[in-house]
Enzyme design. Sequence first.
Site, PDB file in Angstrom:
ATOM      1  N   LYS A 124       0.872  -1.182   0.000  1.00 33.86           N
ATOM      2  CA  LYS A 124       0.000   0.000   0.000  1.00 33.86           C
ATOM      3  C   LYS A 124       0.900   1.221   0.000  1.00 33.86           C
ATOM      4  O   LYS A 124       2.013   1.199   0.522  1.00 33.86           O
ATOM      5  CB  LYS A 124      -0.878   0.015   1.264  1.00 33.86           C
ATOM      6  CG  LYS A 124      -2.112   0.860   1.126  1.00 33.86           C
ATOM      7  CD  LYS A 124      -3.198   0.085   0.416  1.00 33.86           C
ATOM      8  CE  LYS A 124      -4.494   0.826   0.344  1.00 33.86           C
ATOM      9  NZ  LYS A 124      -5.559  -0.033  -0.229  1.00 33.86           N
TER      10      LYS A 124
HETATM   11  P1  NAD Z   1     -13.001   7.643  -2.723  1.00 32.33           P
HETATM   12  O1  NAD Z   1     -11.976   8.643  -2.363  1.00 32.33           O
HETATM   13  O2  NAD Z   1     -13.424   7.500  -4.129  1.00 32.33           O
HETATM   14  O3  NAD Z   1     -14.339   7.905  -1.860  1.00 32.33           O
HETATM   15  C1  NAD Z   1     -14.322   8.042  -0.465  1.00 32.33           C
HETATM   16  C2  NAD Z   1     -15.707   8.512  -0.015  1.00 32.33           C
HETATM   17  O4  NAD Z   1     -15.722   8.611   1.406  1.00 32.33           O
HETATM   18  C3  NAD Z   1     -16.095   9.886  -0.547  1.00 32.33           C
HETATM   19  O5  NAD Z   1     -17.484   9.933  -0.789  1.00 32.33           O
HETATM   20  C4  NAD Z   1     -15.755  10.791   0.637  1.00 32.33           C
HETATM   21  O6  NAD Z   1     -16.488  12.020   0.635  1.00 32.33           O
HETATM   22  C5  NAD Z   1     -16.174   9.891   1.771  1.00 32.33           C
HETATM   23  N1  NAD Z   1     -15.576  10.276   3.057  1.00 32.33           N
HETATM   24  C6  NAD Z   1     -14.333  10.767   3.284  1.00 32.33           C
HETATM   25  N2  NAD Z   1     -14.183  11.024   4.592  1.00 32.33           N
HETATM   26  C7  NAD Z   1     -15.347  10.656   5.180  1.00 32.33           C
HETATM   27  C8  NAD Z   1     -15.806  10.686   6.515  1.00 32.33           C
HETATM   28  N3  NAD Z   1     -15.029  11.139   7.503  1.00 32.33           N
HETATM   29  N4  NAD Z   1     -17.058  10.242   6.762  1.00 32.33           N
HETATM   30  C9  NAD Z   1     -17.833   9.775   5.759  1.00 32.33           C
HETATM   31  N5  NAD Z   1     -17.456   9.731   4.481  1.00 32.33           N
HETATM   32  C10 NAD Z   1     -16.226  10.168   4.213  1.00 32.33           C
HETATM   33  O7  NAD Z   1     -12.477   6.238  -2.130  1.00 32.33           O
HETATM   34  P2  NAD Z   1     -12.911   4.789  -2.585  1.00 32.33           P
HETATM   35  O8  NAD Z   1     -11.983   4.332  -3.633  1.00 32.33           O
HETATM   36  O9  NAD Z   1     -14.369   4.761  -2.804  1.00 32.33           O
HETATM   37  O10 NAD Z   1     -12.548   3.927  -1.281  1.00 32.33           O
HETATM   38  C11 NAD Z   1     -13.449   3.817  -0.184  1.00 32.33           C
HETATM   39  C12 NAD Z   1     -12.989   2.672   0.721  1.00 32.33           C
HETATM   40  O11 NAD Z   1     -12.970   1.453  -0.028  1.00 32.33           O
HETATM   41  C13 NAD Z   1     -11.592   2.802   1.306  1.00 32.33           C
HETATM   42  O12 NAD Z   1     -11.565   2.192   2.577  1.00 32.33           O
HETATM   43  C14 NAD Z   1     -10.724   2.010   0.348  1.00 32.33           C
HETATM   44  O13 NAD Z   1      -9.520   1.575   0.957  1.00 32.33           O
HETATM   45  C15 NAD Z   1     -11.667   0.867   0.061  1.00 32.33           C
HETATM   46  N6  NAD Z   1     -11.370   0.142  -1.175  1.00 32.33           N
HETATM   47  C16 NAD Z   1     -11.326   0.782  -2.368  1.00 32.33           C
HETATM   48  C17 NAD Z   1     -11.081   0.057  -3.534  1.00 32.33           C
HETATM   49  C18 NAD Z   1     -11.097   0.706  -4.892  1.00 32.33           C
HETATM   50  O14 NAD Z   1     -11.032  -0.036  -5.888  1.00 32.33           O
HETATM   51  N7  NAD Z   1     -11.198   2.028  -5.009  1.00 32.33           N
HETATM   52  C19 NAD Z   1     -10.849  -1.324  -3.471  1.00 32.33           C
HETATM   53  C20 NAD Z   1     -10.932  -1.964  -2.227  1.00 32.33           C
HETATM   54  C21 NAD Z   1     -11.188  -1.220  -1.082  1.00 32.33           C
END
Ligand code: NAD
Length: 419
Positions: free
Chosen positions: A112
């Site tokens: 990561k």
């Molecule tokens: P992103 O940046 O696209 O979206 C994050 C979302 O969370 C946004 O809507 C943001 O406004 C919101 N957010 C931020 N701080 C917040 C808070 N304090 N309270 C509530 N909402 C909040 O990120 P993503 O890619 O959607 O990732 C989200 C989660 O999924 C993370 O934990 C990431 O590690 C995990 N994840 C992502 C992927 C991927 O393919 N993108 C794969 C596996 C796991």
Amino acid sequence: MNRQDKKCDCEDTQRHFLNRAFGRLELDDAQRDLLLSPFRETLISIPLKVRRNGIEVLRTFTGFRVQHNHARGPFKGGLRYHPASNLREIRALAQLMTWKTALVNIPYGGAKGGITVDPGELHRDELEVLTKRFAQKMGPLLGVHQDIVAPDVGTNPQVMAWILEEYSKAHGYTPGIVTGKPLELGGSEGRLEATGHGVATITRQAAVDHGIRLEGARIVIQGFGNVGSHLAQRLAELGATIIALSDARGGVLSEQGIDVGAARAHVREHGWLEDLPGTEFVSNAELLELPCDILIPAALESVIDCDNAERIKAPLIVEAANMPVTHQADDILRERGRTVVPDVLANAGGVLASYYEWVQNLQEFPWERDTVFYRLEERLLRVYGEVRRHAEARGVDLRTAAYELAIRRVADAISLRGF
Ligand code: NAD
């Protein structure tokens, strides 16, 4: 507990979950130490001139790449841009990737990366320079058979394209160095939606197992970014009623159900869910405690902790985000008869689709969208079934079962290779 404290919880949480699984695997202390120790941790400073109110100022950002384990294949993991990102968090997330790739049985290890930055505060050209400097400094550690980067919180296909460009300057055109890149540069059909789509696939199956009919089920989702928005869309297509959604500013609630398409259009236009017509405001804290059939945290880690776990009403919690439930909260939820489908399983569709993208890049042969989704769903459901059967056979929860299966595979690879 403030967010910084909660983030420090990540490592403790990870260790606690592992110890639960370790107890049942016959591993000696040396094997455990090796499994827990990161292979390499790299921390860099990235100086950057940024414009503030028309004045140029020099700022120095901190970047990380933690390569946890590569016994089963090249390191693989996302890159996170967030103002609170730190080494402890990245270290825990890198380790989680090792277990995730092992659980879905793809030939990768875990890594990561991150930069402590609020990407929203930088101009696009500043973000480009920052990303390219990160890729340049980390370049010697990366490679198609060494370490492959993907998007995570705060990064997107454009950021991947900049890394591809910087890496390709030194090595020739190398699309396989990143996944989650734009289609025009060798990205895969379906990769953008894959994590959310995969969470929806697992949620549908977990709902069936809990006697919940997805059609009409009342679902609450925290986070409306890449994962949350595609997940909400897919669950709505499957007939679920999304009663609440949120982003970093707060949430929106409608007991009648939210039109996810309208919510996405609203965010495209205004940047936030705030003031979505036909909904009322709900804070992120209140949202988690809403009465509903399924709760899906899809934003950040440690949002369900010992402070609010007693008040979570959903019988089924699906971890779309990485590590949204602390280990103390996990214990409380289990004692209260709540089922948690763990991140290592629930959101594995992301890395699975990344693997499919990498395979397409190595073969230089793109797949049809239907092929990607067919393979994604088929593999995720197979792994879900395997975890569920293992949990039942061993009398453990889904997380412990998933960790046992994953750790066993990594431990076997380590001993076969003679690390
Ligand atoms: P992103 O940046 O696209 O979206 C994050 C979302 O969370 C946004 O809507 C943001 O406004 C919101 N957010 C931020 N701080 C917040 C808070 N304090 N309270 C509530 N909402 C909040 O990120 P993503 O890619 O959607 O990732 C989200 C989660 O999924 C993370 O934990 C990431 O590690 C995990 N994840 C992502 C992927 C991927 O393919 N993108 C794969 C596996 C796991």
